[in-house]
Scaffold this active site. Structure first.
Site, PDB file in Angstrom:
ATOM      1  N   TRP A  99       0.840  -1.198   0.000  1.00  0.00           N
ATOM      2  CA  TRP A  99       0.000   0.000   0.000  1.00  0.00           C
ATOM      3  C   TRP A  99       0.875   1.249   0.000  1.00  0.00           C
ATOM      4  CZ3 TRP A  99      -4.409  -1.045  -1.805  1.00  0.00           C
ATOM      5  CH2 TRP A  99      -5.056  -2.244  -1.494  1.00  0.00           C
ATOM      6  N   ASP A 170      -1.536   6.892   6.285  1.00  0.00           N
ATOM      7  CA  ASP A 170      -2.569   5.993   5.778  1.00  0.00           C
ATOM      8  C   ASP A 170      -2.990   5.118   6.959  1.00  0.00           C
ATOM      9  OD1 ASP A 170      -4.104   3.994   4.706  1.00  0.00           O
ATOM     10  OD2 ASP A 170      -2.622   3.318   3.238  1.00  0.00           O
ATOM     11  N   LYS A 194     -13.227  -1.163   7.462  1.00  0.00           N
ATOM     12  CA  LYS A 194     -12.585  -2.181   8.303  1.00  0.00           C
ATOM     13  C   LYS A 194     -12.983  -2.001   9.776  1.00  0.00           C
ATOM     14  CE  LYS A 194      -8.650  -2.113   5.179  1.00  0.00           C
ATOM     15  NZ  LYS A 194      -8.814  -3.311   4.343  1.00  0.00           N
TER      16      LYS A 194
HETATM   17  N1  PMP Z   1      -4.054   1.217   2.522  1.00  0.00           N
HETATM   18  C1  PMP Z   1      -4.180   0.146   3.317  1.00  0.00           C
HETATM   19  C2  PMP Z   1      -3.228  -0.011   4.465  1.00  0.00           C
HETATM   20  C3  PMP Z   1      -5.185  -0.791   3.081  1.00  0.00           C
HETATM   21  O1  PMP Z   1      -5.317  -1.858   3.875  1.00  0.00           O
HETATM   22  C4  PMP Z   1      -6.075  -0.600   1.998  1.00  0.00           C
HETATM   23  C5  PMP Z   1      -7.211  -1.549   1.699  1.00  0.00           C
HETATM   24  N2  PMP Z   1      -7.093  -2.822   2.098  1.00  0.00           N
HETATM   25  C6  PMP Z   1      -5.890   0.524   1.183  1.00  0.00           C
HETATM   26  C7  PMP Z   1      -4.886   1.412   1.485  1.00  0.00           C
HETATM   27  C8  PMP Z   1      -6.787   0.776   0.005  1.00  0.00           C
HETATM   28  O2  PMP Z   1      -7.982   1.219   0.481  1.00  0.00           O
HETATM   29  P1  PMP Z   1      -9.258   1.424  -0.449  1.00  0.00           P
HETATM   30  O3  PMP Z   1      -9.593   0.081  -1.000  1.00  0.00           O
HETATM   31  O4  PMP Z   1     -10.273   1.944   0.520  1.00  0.00           O
HETATM   32  O5  PMP Z   1      -8.902   2.396  -1.493  1.00  0.00           O
END
Ligand code: PMP
Length: 359
Positions: A99, A170, A194
């Site tokens: 991520w 994030d 989540k």
């Molecule tokens: N950052 C992290 C740490 C995540 O766990 C996730 C989703 N699992 C995301 C970003 C992406 O998030 P989204 O699907 O809401 O765009």
């Protein structure tokens, strides 16, 4: 009874699910919240209370705006550099998983200045670099970190103190799971799906002084100021997800607020890590011990066949969605706010039994 260990969208508190069901159930002569105008009284009250309770429970200071956006953390990967890196300046990124890599990729695409200030890629993202291990630019516009790495099961247990450099965090997978030191943070963001409700709502916290950095070439819907100046009602907000967010916030409040939720999260994760550590090596934790996540517990068994059997037998026993992310395999148990301690105990008991039968 089943327990849902999904990494997200994820388990809701059972009572909240009942409240959602009641709120949208068909009642002739009535109009549900998801059929109401976002400019109307009913939704207005939901929106205002969600903002107010979020600020109070999370202890968000007055100099930070709370924004209700859409587009997920993924859109924030682009909005953060687009709005916060001025010409000729640069932002730092700490790479603790895929991520974080995706966040950095957007800064690259935008062509803004960026640097990698630390990475755990060479140790397969099994840990989070400590503050001492970071090579930070004291003049950076922000330092981007991922507070919880959902895939690898690692978490930053301390928000680094970067002096004058604001953290861009994030917090997708540990949003509202513990108190946050807001004085170190310039911007933080995460989807609600989540820890705090259902998909569709991205909650952003931004220090008001950072709203001045945006450039006139940034399209209106991509500017933070657009939402800050309209109380997040510039266009239609995700009304259903905001409503669910409010119900989860009220639930957190009833639990005793964030300190109580954080302490429950600690006890829950401890129960599962104990089952890993007491298995005599049958289960091997993926994350380095100091970086172990309270949100996603990741571990491996001796081979992929046995891991598959573990996940399948657990599913039959009512312990759902335990497969690890496809990039690391193994097992991942996501223990977000709404996972009860009983779910963690049921998983720990199953782990001990499975190890006895297959050791
Ligand atoms: N950052 C992290 C740490 C995540 O766990 C996730 C989703 N699992 C995301 C970003 C992406 O998030 P989204 O699907 O809401 O765009």
């Amino acid at each position: 009874m089943v327990y849902n260990f999904s990494p997200g969208p994820a388990v809701l508190p059972f009572g909240v699910r009942e409240e959602i069901a009641a709120a949208v159930s068909c009642s002739p002569g009535d109009v549900s919240i998801i059929e109401s105008s976002h400019r109307g009284k009913a939704y207005g009250a939901v929106h205002a209370e969600a903002m107010e309770v979020c600020r109070r429970l999370y202890a968000v200071p007055d100099n930070m705006a709370i924004l209700f956006l859409q587009g997920g953390a993924t859109l924030q990967f682009a909005m953060v550099p687009q709005n916060l890196v001025r010409p000729g300046r640069s932002a730092d990124y700490v790479i603790t998983g895929s991520w974080a890599q995706k966040a950095l990729a957007e800064a690259r695409i935008l062509g803004v200045g960026h640097r990698v200030a630390g990475s755990s890629e060479d140790r397969r993202f099994t840990g989070v670099p400590t503050q001492q291990e970071l090579d930070l630019d004291g003049g950076a516009e922000y330092a981007h970190i991922t507070t919880n790495n959902t895939i690898y099961g690692t978490q930053a247990h301390v928000f680094p103190d970067l002096g004058g450099v604001p953290i861009a965090a994030d917090m997708s997978s540990d949003l509202l799971s513990r108190p946050v030191p807001w004085d170190r943070i310039g911007i933080a963001y995460g989807g609600a799906q989540k820890n705090a409700g259902v998909a569709g709502l991205t909650v952003v916290f931004i220090r008001e002084e950072l709203l001045d950095r945006e450039s006139s070439s940034t399209p209106t819907p991509l500017r933070y100021s657009t939402y800050a100046n309209s109380d997040s009602l510039y266009n239609t907000p995700p009304v259903f997800a905001v409503f669910c967010f409010l119900l989860v916030l009220r639930w957190i409040d009833r639990q005793g607020g964030l300190p109580a939720v954080a302490s429950a999260n600690g006890a829950k994760a401890a129960r599962v890590y104990e089952a890993v550590d007491q298995s005599g090596g049958f289960y091997r934790g993926y994350a380095d011990v100091p970086s172990r996540s309270l949100m996603n517990v990741t571990y491996n068994l001796r081979n992929a066949d046995l891991e598959l059997r573990f996940v399948q037998e657990a599913q039959t026993a009512g312990l759902l969605n335990l497969a690890g992310h496809r990039s690391v395999g193994g097992v991942r148990a996501s223990l977000y706010n709404a996972m009860p301690l009983e779910g963690c105990e049921a998983l720990a008991d199953f782990m001990a039994d499975f190890a006895r039968r297959n050791g």
